[in-house]
Scaffold this motif. Structure first.
Motif, PDB file in Angstrom:
ATOM      1  N   ILE A  77      -2.894   2.081  -9.924  1.00  0.00           N
ATOM      2  CA  ILE A  77      -3.160   1.414  -8.646  1.00  0.00           C
ATOM      3  C   ILE A  77      -3.372  -0.082  -8.875  1.00  0.00           C
ATOM      4  O   ILE A  77      -2.787  -0.922  -8.188  1.00  0.00           O
ATOM      5  CB  ILE A  77      -4.402   2.018  -7.961  1.00  0.00           C
ATOM      6  N   GLN A  79       0.828  -1.203   0.000  1.00  0.00           N
ATOM      7  CA  GLN A  79       0.000   0.000   0.000  1.00  0.00           C
ATOM      8  C   GLN A  79       0.867   1.258   0.000  1.00  0.00           C
ATOM      9  O   GLN A  79       0.562   2.247  -0.673  1.00  0.00           O
ATOM     10  CB  GLN A  79      -0.926  -0.023   1.215  1.00  0.00           C
ATOM     11  N   ILE A 133      -0.005  -1.953 -10.091  1.00  0.00           N
ATOM     12  CA  ILE A 133       0.978  -2.170  -9.022  1.00  0.00           C
ATOM     13  C   ILE A 133       0.477  -3.238  -8.066  1.00  0.00           C
ATOM     14  O   ILE A 133       1.239  -4.099  -7.612  1.00  0.00           O
ATOM     15  CB  ILE A 133       1.266  -0.859  -8.266  1.00  0.00           C
ATOM     16  N   ILE A 160       2.340   1.759  -3.479  1.00  0.00           N
ATOM     17  CA  ILE A 160       1.328   2.369  -4.360  1.00  0.00           C
ATOM     18  C   ILE A 160       1.192   3.856  -4.051  1.00  0.00           C
ATOM     19  O   ILE A 160       1.113   4.696  -4.963  1.00  0.00           O
ATOM     20  CB  ILE A 160      -0.024   1.655  -4.204  1.00  0.00           C
TER      21      ILE A 160
END
Length: 550
Positions: A400, A312, A403, A315
């Motif tokens: 998003i 996360q 990735i 990203i």
């Protein structure tokens, strides 16, 4: 009509997402902290539902306790936490919904790589972070209205106060995210409205903080907080080794080597484990500081196991680079990108603080991402949506997804879908819950005795546990964060005991439960009772009940 339509679409998307998740991955507790909190608020440990839970605020857990008092046939703790998760996701989805299909797609992608795990593997710290992140998102949406008080703003205040109620520490971190959003809004056209909103939010949080501080002072939780800070520092940081205590500091506070070893393993049931004694020990040792290399090594060891969260952050960094490039090209408002950058900067600062504190489990890491990453993405997507050319918006959403998928494929330990499924279907969970239930039913059937259980029996619980005709209040864990709390002593007194130290083991009513007897415990006992003996009093479901006698 558009606003109502967005709320409805968001509700449908969230409802379908959660329904599918809970069908495939049933609700569970991510660790035992929520079990302890549930048992406290339900009254399973003290016999009376408790509003004070140390980590959270009295008003949130007090409402849950009130529901248990009104009707104890429902697992209200779990119901409330699930409601907080669902409401937060609804608010976040609504904040993205005005971008129509792109907004919905962004939410679904975020659900798969960000929200999913702690939406079914409940953990109150992560829940507090999600609620605080939703508060920041709602505040961002409220800025689009010319009205000072609007629905989104009211929701933002309520969610922020609730986040503080669930976990105080992360409610305050959530306030930092909200203030960052407000700071950069101040440089817009409506400065007066921003100032007024800031004051309203600060007043609301001040009331929440002040009322809870008064409650904790009156109930004794404030005194425990001081004790826990000292004890936690001694446990988490390098401390004076017993064999190097040439000045006899440990002996001066009544500690011997067996107590030192027991305390090092979170055995906190001794009259010499006090705030003052921990302060004395800590002040006598100057080796608590770590070198830069040590801090880096420890940070690496704390962060690397949390790969599903690391993805996360990767990203997030990629999106920051992309949007900053767009800002340089003047495609995005400068204030917006500065707010997004500041959210990441604050995330980095708070993360460093937690790493220095040596307490940075995955749930805390994820909570910080919830608090700062979610409003960052919402603000980013909405700013991109203002551009007539929709290519940047579509590119960002695709980035998003790409990735996330690349991470899932190239590094399987970043795959939150797989991770969540594995945790929810832990092959040992059902057996452990069955053993936990067996132990609790056993102690309920022997209400005149007191049973102490060790770490081997600190088992997970069914999130929907309900007791109607009796509660296991005569069962206590030896050590951990509950020891020495007002609720701990209330439980002890509710069982007709003044104390629960080692001498009480020999009164014929106190028993120790485990899968085996601890050598650390035996060494500790034999120093204090040289003629002490132990025998197996009972055995069931691989649980051994030990009786100590002289």
């Amino acid at each position: 009509m558009v606003l109502k339509k967005n709320w409805l679409i968001s509700l449908i998307v969230v409802a379908i997402s959660l329904a599918l998740l809970w069908i495939i991955c049933p609700v569970c507790f991510q660790n035992n902290d929520d079990k302890v909190l549930m048992y406290l608020t339900a009254g399973y440990t003290t016999g009376t539902p408790e509003a004070g839970t140390i980590f959270g605020s009295f008003y949130y857990y007090g409402i849950i306790a009130l529901f248990y008092r009104l009707y104890n046939g429902i697992a209200w703790y779990t119901v409330f936490e699930l409601a907080m998760v669902a409401t937060s996701l609804w608010i976040i989805a609504n904040s993205l919904a005005k971008q129509k299909l792109i907004g919905v797609a962004t939410f679904i992608i975020m659900f798969l790589f960000c929200f999913m795990h702690f939406s079914t593997a409940l953990q109150y710290t992560a829940t507090a972070g999600l609620v605080a992140g939703a508060a920041a998102c709602s505040l961002i949406s409220s800025m689009e209205s010319e009205k000072l008080i609007n629905t989104q703003f009211v929701i933002a205040i309520i969610m922020l106060v609730l986040a503080y109620g669930i976990r105080k520490q992360f409610g305050l971190v959530g306030l930092a995210a909200v203030l960052i959003v407000l700071f950069f809004e101040f440089f817009g056209e409506n400065k007066k409205q921003v100032v007024k909103k800031t004051l309203i939010i600060l007043i609301a949080m001040a009331v929440a903080y002040g009322s809870n501080a008064i409650y904790e002072k009156v109930t004794g939780i404030a005194d425990f907080n001081e004790y826990y800070a000292q004890a936690g520092t001694w446990i988490d940081y390098p401390h004076l080794p017993y064999e190097e205590d040439v000045n006899g500091v440990y002996e001066s506070v009544g500690w011997d080597e067996t107590l030192y070893n027991a305390a090092s393993n979170w055995f906190f049931m001794d009259e010499n484990l006090t705030t003052e004694n921990f302060e004395t020990i800590l002040s006598a040792y100057e080796g608590t500081s770590l070198s830069t290399k040590d801090y880096i090594k420890r940070a690496y060891n704390l962060i690397m196991p949390s790969m599903v969260v690391n993805l996360q952050v990767v990203i997030w960094i990629a999106l920051l680079v992309l949007t900053n490039i767009m800002a340089i090209k003047k495609l995005i408002d400068k204030r917006a990108i500065l707010a997004i950058d500041a959210l990441f900067g604050m995330f980095a600062l708070v993360s460093i603080y937690f790493l220095i504190q040596a307490r940075f489990p995955m749930r805390a890491y994820q909570a910080l991402v919830f608090i700062f990453f979610i409003p960052s993405v919402v603000k980013m997507i909405n700013e991109l949506g203002k551009i007539e050319n929709k290519k940047p918006l579509i590119t960002t959403t695709c980035l998003i997804a790409l990735i996330m998928m690349a991470g899932f494929i190239l590094k399987p330990d970043t795959n939150m879908v797989k991770y969540t499924y594995t945790v929810a279907h832990d092959v040992y969970r059902d057996a452990d819950i069955a053993q936990s239930n067996s132990l609790e039913n056993y102690v309920i059937a022997h209400p005149d005795n007191m049973y102490i259980y060790d770490l081997s029996l600190a088992l997970p619980a069914d999130p929907f546990t309900v007791y109607k005709n009796g509660v296991p209040k005569n069962m206590v864990f030896w050590g951990g964060w509950v020891y020495n709390t007002p609720m701990y002593w209330k439980q002890i007194h509710a069982n007709g005991l003044d104390t629960l130290f080692i001498d009480d083991f020999f009164n014929g009513q106190v028993y120790f439960c485990g899968t085996e007897i601890s050598n650390t415990l035996c060494d500790y006992i034999k120093v204090r009772h040289t003629s002490a003996q132990v025998k197996v009093d009972d055995e069931f479901d691989n649980i051994i009940v030990y009786d100590f006698f002289e």
